[in-house]
Design a protein around this motif. Sequence first.
Motif, PDB file in Angstrom:
ATOM      1  N   LYS A 162      -4.199 -15.616  53.503  1.00  0.00           N
ATOM      2  CA  LYS A 162      -4.961 -16.500  52.632  1.00  0.00           C
ATOM      3  C   LYS A 162      -6.468 -16.294  52.768  1.00  0.00           C
ATOM      4  O   LYS A 162      -7.209 -16.376  51.793  1.00  0.00           O
ATOM      5  CB  LYS A 162      -4.606 -17.948  52.964  1.00  0.00           C
ATOM      6  CG  LYS A 162      -5.216 -18.978  52.071  1.00  0.00           C
ATOM      7  CD  LYS A 162      -4.705 -20.342  52.488  1.00  0.00           C
ATOM      8  CE  LYS A 162      -4.933 -21.393  51.470  1.00  0.00           C
ATOM      9  NZ  LYS A 162      -4.342 -22.672  51.891  1.00  0.00           N
ATOM     10  N   PHE A 163      -6.933 -16.054  53.995  1.00  0.00           N
ATOM     11  CA  PHE A 163      -8.365 -15.933  54.269  1.00  0.00           C
ATOM     12  C   PHE A 163      -8.714 -14.507  54.649  1.00  0.00           C
ATOM     13  O   PHE A 163      -7.946 -13.829  55.317  1.00  0.00           O
ATOM     14  CB  PHE A 163      -8.757 -16.884  55.409  1.00  0.00           C
ATOM     15  CG  PHE A 163      -8.445 -18.326  55.125  1.00  0.00           C
ATOM     16  CD1 PHE A 163      -9.227 -19.059  54.244  1.00  0.00           C
ATOM     17  CD2 PHE A 163      -7.361 -18.956  55.725  1.00  0.00           C
ATOM     18  CE1 PHE A 163      -8.937 -20.389  53.967  1.00  0.00           C
ATOM     19  CE2 PHE A 163      -7.061 -20.285  55.461  1.00  0.00           C
ATOM     20  CZ  PHE A 163      -7.854 -21.001  54.578  1.00  0.00           C
TER      21      PHE A 163
ATOM     22  N   ARG B 289      -7.190  -9.347  44.156  1.00  0.00           N
ATOM     23  CA  ARG B 289      -7.293 -10.748  44.564  1.00  0.00           C
ATOM     24  C   ARG B 289      -7.944 -11.611  43.494  1.00  0.00           C
ATOM     25  O   ARG B 289      -8.877 -11.187  42.829  1.00  0.00           O
ATOM     26  CB  ARG B 289      -8.166 -10.881  45.820  1.00  0.00           C
ATOM     27  CG  ARG B 289      -7.657 -10.223  47.046  1.00  0.00           C
ATOM     28  CD  ARG B 289      -8.681 -10.414  48.169  1.00  0.00           C
ATOM     29  NE  ARG B 289      -8.248  -9.809  49.400  1.00  0.00           N
ATOM     30  CZ  ARG B 289      -9.028  -9.072  50.179  1.00  0.00           C
ATOM     31  NH1 ARG B 289     -10.290  -8.843  49.857  1.00  0.00           N
ATOM     32  NH2 ARG B 289      -8.548  -8.570  51.299  1.00  0.00           N
ATOM     33  N   PHE B 290      -7.463 -12.837  43.383  1.00  0.00           N
ATOM     34  CA  PHE B 290      -8.173 -13.904  42.686  1.00  0.00           C
ATOM     35  C   PHE B 290      -8.625 -14.802  43.823  1.00  0.00           C
ATOM     36  O   PHE B 290      -7.791 -15.364  44.549  1.00  0.00           O
ATOM     37  CB  PHE B 290      -7.241 -14.631  41.712  1.00  0.00           C
ATOM     38  CG  PHE B 290      -7.871 -15.812  41.026  1.00  0.00           C
ATOM     39  CD1 PHE B 290      -9.133 -15.718  40.443  1.00  0.00           C
ATOM     40  CD2 PHE B 290      -7.200 -17.022  40.940  1.00  0.00           C
ATOM     41  CE1 PHE B 290      -9.708 -16.810  39.801  1.00  0.00           C
ATOM     42  CE2 PHE B 290      -7.758 -18.114  40.297  1.00  0.00           C
ATOM     43  CZ  PHE B 290      -9.009 -18.005  39.728  1.00  0.00           C
ATOM     44  N   ALA B 291      -9.945 -14.892  44.034  1.00  0.00           N
ATOM     45  CA  ALA B 291     -10.437 -15.520  45.261  1.00  0.00           C
ATOM     46  C   ALA B 291     -11.826 -16.104  45.076  1.00  0.00           C
ATOM     47  O   ALA B 291     -12.522 -15.806  44.106  1.00  0.00           O
ATOM     48  CB  ALA B 291     -10.486 -14.479  46.384  1.00  0.00           C
TER      49      ALA B 291
ATOM     50  N   ASP C  91      -4.650 -17.156  44.879  1.00  0.00           N
ATOM     51  CA  ASP C  91      -3.338 -16.762  44.351  1.00  0.00           C
ATOM     52  C   ASP C  91      -2.268 -16.823  45.440  1.00  0.00           C
ATOM     53  O   ASP C  91      -1.264 -16.145  45.390  1.00  0.00           O
ATOM     54  CB  ASP C  91      -3.411 -15.363  43.748  1.00  0.00           C
ATOM     55  CG  ASP C  91      -3.979 -14.319  44.704  1.00  0.00           C
ATOM     56  OD1 ASP C  91      -4.296 -14.652  45.865  1.00  0.00           O
ATOM     57  OD2 ASP C  91      -4.116 -13.156  44.284  1.00  0.00           O
ATOM     58  N   ARG C  92      -2.495 -17.648  46.453  1.00  0.00           N
ATOM     59  CA  ARG C  92      -1.563 -17.780  47.571  1.00  0.00           C
ATOM     60  C   ARG C  92      -1.142 -19.237  47.782  1.00  0.00           C
ATOM     61  O   ARG C  92      -0.925 -19.663  48.893  1.00  0.00           O
ATOM     62  CB  ARG C  92      -2.201 -17.260  48.862  1.00  0.00           C
ATOM     63  CG  ARG C  92      -2.413 -15.780  48.921  1.00  0.00           C
ATOM     64  CD  ARG C  92      -1.084 -15.071  49.150  1.00  0.00           C
ATOM     65  NE  ARG C  92      -1.231 -13.683  49.479  1.00  0.00           N
ATOM     66  CZ  ARG C  92      -1.081 -12.699  48.608  1.00  0.00           C
ATOM     67  NH1 ARG C  92      -0.821 -12.951  47.353  1.00  0.00           N
ATOM     68  NH2 ARG C  92      -1.202 -11.446  48.997  1.00  0.00           N
ATOM     69  N   GLY C  93      -1.080 -20.004  46.714  1.00  0.00           N
ATOM     70  CA  GLY C  93      -0.738 -21.419  46.840  1.00  0.00           C
ATOM     71  C   GLY C  93      -1.980 -22.209  47.225  1.00  0.00           C
ATOM     72  O   GLY C  93      -2.620 -21.908  48.217  1.00  0.00           O
ATOM     73  N   LEU C  94      -2.324 -23.162  46.408  1.00  0.00           N
ATOM     74  CA  LEU C  94      -3.571 -23.899  46.609  1.00  0.00           C
ATOM     75  C   LEU C  94      -3.329 -25.292  47.170  1.00  0.00           C
ATOM     76  O   LEU C  94      -2.512 -26.047  46.648  1.00  0.00           O
ATOM     77  CB  LEU C  94      -4.318 -24.038  45.287  1.00  0.00           C
ATOM     78  CG  LEU C  94      -4.988 -22.772  44.782  1.00  0.00           C
ATOM     79  CD1 LEU C  94      -5.527 -22.988  43.377  1.00  0.00           C
ATOM     80  CD2 LEU C  94      -6.107 -22.363  45.701  1.00  0.00           C
ATOM     81  N   ASP C  95      -4.063 -25.605  48.203  1.00  0.00           N
ATOM     82  CA  ASP C  95      -4.143 -26.964  48.717  1.00  0.00           C
ATOM     83  C   ASP C  95      -5.531 -27.439  48.299  1.00  0.00           C
ATOM     84  O   ASP C  95      -6.543 -27.045  48.887  1.00  0.00           O
ATOM     85  CB  ASP C  95      -3.984 -26.954  50.240  1.00  0.00           C
ATOM     86  CG  ASP C  95      -4.174 -28.322  50.869  1.00  0.00           C
ATOM     87  OD1 ASP C  95      -4.847 -29.186  50.263  1.00  0.00           O
ATOM     88  OD2 ASP C  95      -3.666 -28.525  51.982  1.00  0.00           O
ATOM     89  N   TRP C  96      -5.585 -28.253  47.245  1.00  0.00           N
ATOM     90  CA  TRP C  96      -6.877 -28.639  46.678  1.00  0.00           C
ATOM     91  C   TRP C  96      -7.714 -29.466  47.645  1.00  0.00           C
ATOM     92  O   TRP C  96      -8.941 -29.373  47.628  1.00  0.00           O
ATOM     93  CB  TRP C  96      -6.690 -29.358  45.343  1.00  0.00           C
ATOM     94  CG  TRP C  96      -6.363 -28.366  44.275  1.00  0.00           C
ATOM     95  CD1 TRP C  96      -5.144 -28.081  43.739  1.00  0.00           C
ATOM     96  CD2 TRP C  96      -7.286 -27.461  43.653  1.00  0.00           C
ATOM     97  NE1 TRP C  96      -5.258 -27.066  42.821  1.00  0.00           N
ATOM     98  CE2 TRP C  96      -6.559 -26.671  42.745  1.00  0.00           C
ATOM     99  CE3 TRP C  96      -8.655 -27.244  43.777  1.00  0.00           C
ATOM    100  CZ2 TRP C  96      -7.141 -25.684  41.960  1.00  0.00           C
ATOM    101  CZ3 TRP C  96      -9.254 -26.268  42.995  1.00  0.00           C
ATOM    102  CH2 TRP C  96      -8.496 -25.495  42.106  1.00  0.00           C
ATOM    103  N   HIS C  97      -7.084 -30.229  48.496  1.00  0.00           N
ATOM    104  CA  HIS C  97      -7.837 -30.999  49.486  1.00  0.00           C
ATOM    105  C   HIS C  97      -8.526 -30.039  50.472  1.00  0.00           C
ATOM    106  O   HIS C  97      -9.706 -30.199  50.778  1.00  0.00           O
ATOM    107  CB  HIS C  97      -6.899 -31.967  50.215  1.00  0.00           C
ATOM    108  CG  HIS C  97      -7.584 -32.842  51.209  1.00  0.00           C
ATOM    109  ND1 HIS C  97      -8.431 -33.868  50.845  1.00  0.00           N
ATOM    110  CD2 HIS C  97      -7.580 -32.819  52.563  1.00  0.00           C
ATOM    111  CE1 HIS C  97      -8.912 -34.440  51.925  1.00  0.00           C
ATOM    112  NE2 HIS C  97      -8.406 -33.829  52.989  1.00  0.00           N
TER     113      HIS C  97
END
Length: 123
Positions: free
Chosen positions: A73-74, A51-53, A91-97
């Motif tokens: 994701k979590f 994981r990159f987390a 590494d599962r698609g980022l929602d920056w908000h």
Amino acid sequence: MNQSEVLERIRKICLAFPETSERLSRGAPTFFIRGKRAFLMVLTNHHGDGRFAIWCAAPDGVQQLLTDADPEKFFVPPYVGHRGWLGVRLDRGLDWHELAGIVEDAYADVAPPKLVEAARDAS
């Protein structure tokens, strides 16, 4: 976006809060309040987990809520999960908000009330 670019954006979010700093802790970039209390770590392939987390503090109940809602994701991180900390895969698609909100919650969960108030007044 590569891992170093993601780390830079996370760093910018974390260090924008009052009295935060960064240093390595157990080899991972870790963000602290007043140099003492960690609120977020960035880990890459921790003990071969792939994981990159981030691992971060979370308000009561949030860990369970999010890991149940989206286990891809979590996750419950080792070592700190029993304290309610939350793992978030980067590494599962980022929602920056969404990620900024999680970081803000982590800071607010650990910081003294006066710093939380100062952070909210600044935003």
